[in-house]
Enzyme design. Structure first.
Site, PDB file in Angstrom:
ATOM      1  N   GLY A  46      58.163  62.946  24.019  1.00  0.00           N
ATOM      2  CA  GLY A  46      59.559  62.572  24.198  1.00  0.00           C
ATOM      3  C   GLY A  46      60.432  63.802  24.301  1.00  0.00           C
ATOM      4  O   GLY A  46      60.055  64.880  23.835  1.00  0.00           O
ATOM      5  N   GLN A  51      68.109  68.710  24.032  1.00  0.00           N
ATOM      6  CA  GLN A  51      67.064  69.726  23.864  1.00  0.00           C
ATOM      7  C   GLN A  51      66.984  70.694  25.046  1.00  0.00           C
ATOM      8  O   GLN A  51      66.393  71.761  24.922  1.00  0.00           O
ATOM      9  CB  GLN A  51      65.694  69.070  23.652  1.00  0.00           C
ATOM     10  CG  GLN A  51      65.592  68.361  22.302  1.00  0.00           C
ATOM     11  CD  GLN A  51      64.219  67.750  22.129  1.00  0.00           C
ATOM     12  OE1 GLN A  51      63.928  66.684  22.642  1.00  0.00           O
ATOM     13  NE2 GLN A  51      63.354  68.447  21.412  1.00  0.00           N
ATOM     14  N   CYS A  93      58.337  68.341  16.625  1.00  0.00           N
ATOM     15  CA  CYS A  93      59.445  68.312  17.576  1.00  0.00           C
ATOM     16  C   CYS A  93      59.345  69.545  18.465  1.00  0.00           C
ATOM     17  O   CYS A  93      59.057  70.629  17.975  1.00  0.00           O
ATOM     18  CB  CYS A  93      60.766  68.316  16.805  1.00  0.00           C
ATOM     19  SG  CYS A  93      62.218  68.329  17.865  1.00  0.00           S
ATOM     20  N   LEU A  94      59.587  69.358  19.756  1.00  0.00           N
ATOM     21  CA  LEU A  94      59.515  70.490  20.689  1.00  0.00           C
ATOM     22  C   LEU A  94      60.569  71.557  20.361  1.00  0.00           C
ATOM     23  O   LEU A  94      60.417  72.705  20.752  1.00  0.00           O
ATOM     24  CB  LEU A  94      59.687  70.008  22.137  1.00  0.00           C
ATOM     25  CG  LEU A  94      58.580  69.084  22.664  1.00  0.00           C
ATOM     26  CD1 LEU A  94      58.941  68.570  24.053  1.00  0.00           C
ATOM     27  CD2 LEU A  94      57.227  69.792  22.690  1.00  0.00           C
ATOM     28  N   HIS A 135      62.892  58.929  16.803  1.00  0.00           N
ATOM     29  CA  HIS A 135      63.020  60.397  16.847  1.00  0.00           C
ATOM     30  C   HIS A 135      63.974  60.815  17.974  1.00  0.00           C
ATOM     31  O   HIS A 135      64.854  61.660  17.782  1.00  0.00           O
ATOM     32  CB  HIS A 135      61.629  61.009  17.048  1.00  0.00           C
ATOM     33  CG  HIS A 135      61.598  62.512  17.119  1.00  0.00           C
ATOM     34  ND1 HIS A 135      60.996  63.294  16.153  1.00  0.00           N
ATOM     35  CD2 HIS A 135      62.080  63.375  18.044  1.00  0.00           C
ATOM     36  CE1 HIS A 135      61.128  64.579  16.493  1.00  0.00           C
ATOM     37  NE2 HIS A 135      61.779  64.657  17.637  1.00  0.00           N
ATOM     38  N   GLU A 136      63.790  60.189  19.145  1.00  0.00           N
ATOM     39  CA  GLU A 136      64.622  60.565  20.306  1.00  0.00           C
ATOM     40  C   GLU A 136      66.056  60.084  20.165  1.00  0.00           C
ATOM     41  O   GLU A 136      66.985  60.763  20.601  1.00  0.00           O
ATOM     42  CB  GLU A 136      63.995  60.053  21.607  1.00  0.00           C
ATOM     43  CG  GLU A 136      62.624  60.658  21.926  1.00  0.00           C
ATOM     44  CD  GLU A 136      62.578  62.176  21.824  1.00  0.00           C
ATOM     45  OE1 GLU A 136      63.591  62.832  22.163  1.00  0.00           O
ATOM     46  OE2 GLU A 136      61.553  62.724  21.396  1.00  0.00           O
ATOM     47  N   HIS A 139      67.902  62.472  17.988  1.00  0.00           N
ATOM     48  CA  HIS A 139      68.357  63.669  18.717  1.00  0.00           C
ATOM     49  C   HIS A 139      69.747  63.453  19.327  1.00  0.00           C
ATOM     50  O   HIS A 139      70.558  64.370  19.362  1.00  0.00           O
ATOM     51  CB  HIS A 139      67.394  64.008  19.867  1.00  0.00           C
ATOM     52  CG  HIS A 139      66.275  64.931  19.476  1.00  0.00           C
ATOM     53  ND1 HIS A 139      66.498  66.187  18.973  1.00  0.00           N
ATOM     54  CD2 HIS A 139      64.930  64.792  19.542  1.00  0.00           C
ATOM     55  CE1 HIS A 139      65.327  66.779  18.733  1.00  0.00           C
ATOM     56  NE2 HIS A 139      64.349  65.947  19.073  1.00  0.00           N
TER      57      HIS A 139
END
Ligand code: ZN
Length: 171
Positions: A46, A51, A93-94, A135-136, A139
């Site tokens: 995701g 981000q 997480c990226l 999670h997304e 963000h």
């Protein structure tokens, strides 16, 4: 185009993103295309627009990491409408590469969002997909997974990130 993924410490990651009001514009299409390219290049499940530096309420999700085209999901202006149960699992997480911690979240989630054309859609997810949705969506509200950890664990991660920043290994 593969974009640079911003790391924890960039203010845009901790801001509430803006709603999308214009659909089917070339800018929106290009942004979503870049989000997919960037997410797959990083082998993530995701990615949220903040981000890559766009404070917009858009996330892309594919828990198959490109194995199944039909599982690609774009959510725009999403809102959680209901949740059920609990699950605890490792999350990363990226924007926080190298850190993974168990996070407890609902096991099932229902959300309402808009698709790329602006149509209202309802989506259900459970287990990994529920985790990815939540999670997304976090963000888009300026929340990172470390906000779900104990203050102690969060501080340990913050200190490690500060060290990496000082060493020039976090940009
Ligand atoms: Zn993330």
């Amino acid at each position: 185009m593969v974009r640079k993924i911003l790391k924890y410490g960039e203010p845009v990651l901790e801001q509430k993103a803006e709603s999308v009001t214009d659909f089917e514009t070339p800018e929106l299409k290009a942004l979503i295309a870049d989000m997919w390219e960037t997410m797959y290049a990083a082998k993530g499940v995701g990615l949220a627009a903040p981000q890559i530096g766009f404070s917009k309420r858009i996330s892309v999700i594919d828990i198959t990491v490109g194995e199944d085209e039909t599982k690609k999901i774009v959510i725009i202006n999403p809102e959680v409408t209901s949740t059920e149960g609990k699950q605890t699992g490792e999350e990363g997480c990226l924007s926080l590469p190298g850190f993974r911690e168990p996070v407890t979240r609902p096991n099932k989630v229902t959300l309402q969002a808009q698709d790329e054309s602006g149509e209202t859609i309802e989506l259900n997810g459970e287990e990994l997909l529920a985790r990815a949705f939540l999670h997304e969506i976090d963000h888009l509200n300026g929340i990172l997974f470390i906000n779900h950890l104990s203050a102690l664990k969060r501080d340990i991660i913050r200190r490690k990130v500060k060290k990496l920043q000082k060493a020039g290994e976090w940009d």
